[in-house]
Design a protein around this motif. Structure first.
Motif, short mmCIF file in Angstrom:
data_model
loop_
_atom_site.label_atom_id
_atom_site.label_comp_id
_atom_site.label_asym_id
_atom_site.label_seq_id
_atom_site.Cartn_x
_atom_site.Cartn_y
_atom_site.Cartn_z
N THR A 6 0.85 -1.18 0.00
CA THR A 6 0.00 0.00 0.00
C THR A 6 0.89 1.24 0.00
O THR A 6 2.00 1.22 0.53
CB THR A 6 -0.96 0.01 1.22
N LEU A 20 -2.17 2.44 -4.42
CA LEU A 20 -2.76 1.39 -3.59
C LEU A 20 -2.98 1.95 -2.19
O LEU A 20 -2.03 2.35 -1.52
CB LEU A 20 -1.84 0.18 -3.57
N LEU A 21 -4.24 1.98 -1.75
CA LEU A 21 -4.59 2.64 -0.49
C LEU A 21 -4.72 1.69 0.69
O LEU A 21 -4.36 2.05 1.81
CB LEU A 21 -5.91 3.40 -0.65
N SER A 22 -5.29 0.52 0.47
CA SER A 22 -5.45 -0.44 1.56
C SER A 22 -5.55 -1.84 0.97
O SER A 22 -5.72 -2.00 -0.23
CB SER A 22 -6.68 -0.12 2.42
N ASP A 23 -5.45 -2.85 1.85
CA ASP A 23 -5.50 -4.23 1.38
C ASP A 23 -6.22 -5.10 2.39
O ASP A 23 -6.35 -4.74 3.56
CB ASP A 23 -4.09 -4.77 1.13
N LEU A 32 -6.86 -5.26 -3.10
CA LEU A 32 -6.36 -3.92 -2.83
C LEU A 32 -7.36 -2.87 -3.28
O LEU A 32 -7.96 -3.00 -4.36
CB LEU A 32 -5.05 -3.69 -3.59
N ALA A 34 -7.71 0.77 -4.67
CA ALA A 34 -6.82 1.67 -5.40
C ALA A 34 -7.58 2.89 -5.89
O ALA A 34 -8.76 2.80 -6.23
CB ALA A 34 -6.20 0.93 -6.58
N LEU A 77 -11.92 -2.76 3.43
CA LEU A 77 -10.92 -1.95 2.76
C LEU A 77 -11.02 -0.49 3.20
O LEU A 77 -10.00 0.16 3.45
CB LEU A 77 -11.05 -2.07 1.23
#
Length: 81
Positions: A6, A20-23, A32, A34, A77
């Motif tokens: 991320t 990529l912000l979170s997973d 992910l 995005a 997410l």
């Protein structure tokens, strides 16, 4: 590379850039959240959920299009933002 991180910026096959912000993981797969980029600025109207895919050739992403899966993944997410 073991997996995508991320905070990293990636370019999809169509040339679009995303951050990529979170997973999260579900059923042994990694997903992910995005957000699209335009000239180094986040574009809030371009959001995607991507599945991380690892094979013999490397590490790839595929856009998640299954609406039910998106609805299951999105709360977790968002929580990790």
């Amino acid at each position: 590379m073991d997996h995508l991180m991320t905070g990293n910026k990636i370019t999809l096959d169509d040339g679009e850039e995303y951050v990529l912000l979170s997973d999260t993981e579900k059923d042994g797969k990694r997903y992910l959240l995005a957000m699209g980029m335009e000239k180094d600025t986040l574009s809030e109207d371009r959001v995607a959920i991507l599945e991380e895919i690892r094979d013999d050739e490397g590490l790839f992403v595929d856009r998640v299009t299954d609406r039910e899966l998106i609805e299951e993944l999105l709360p977790e997410l968002k929580e990790k933002l």
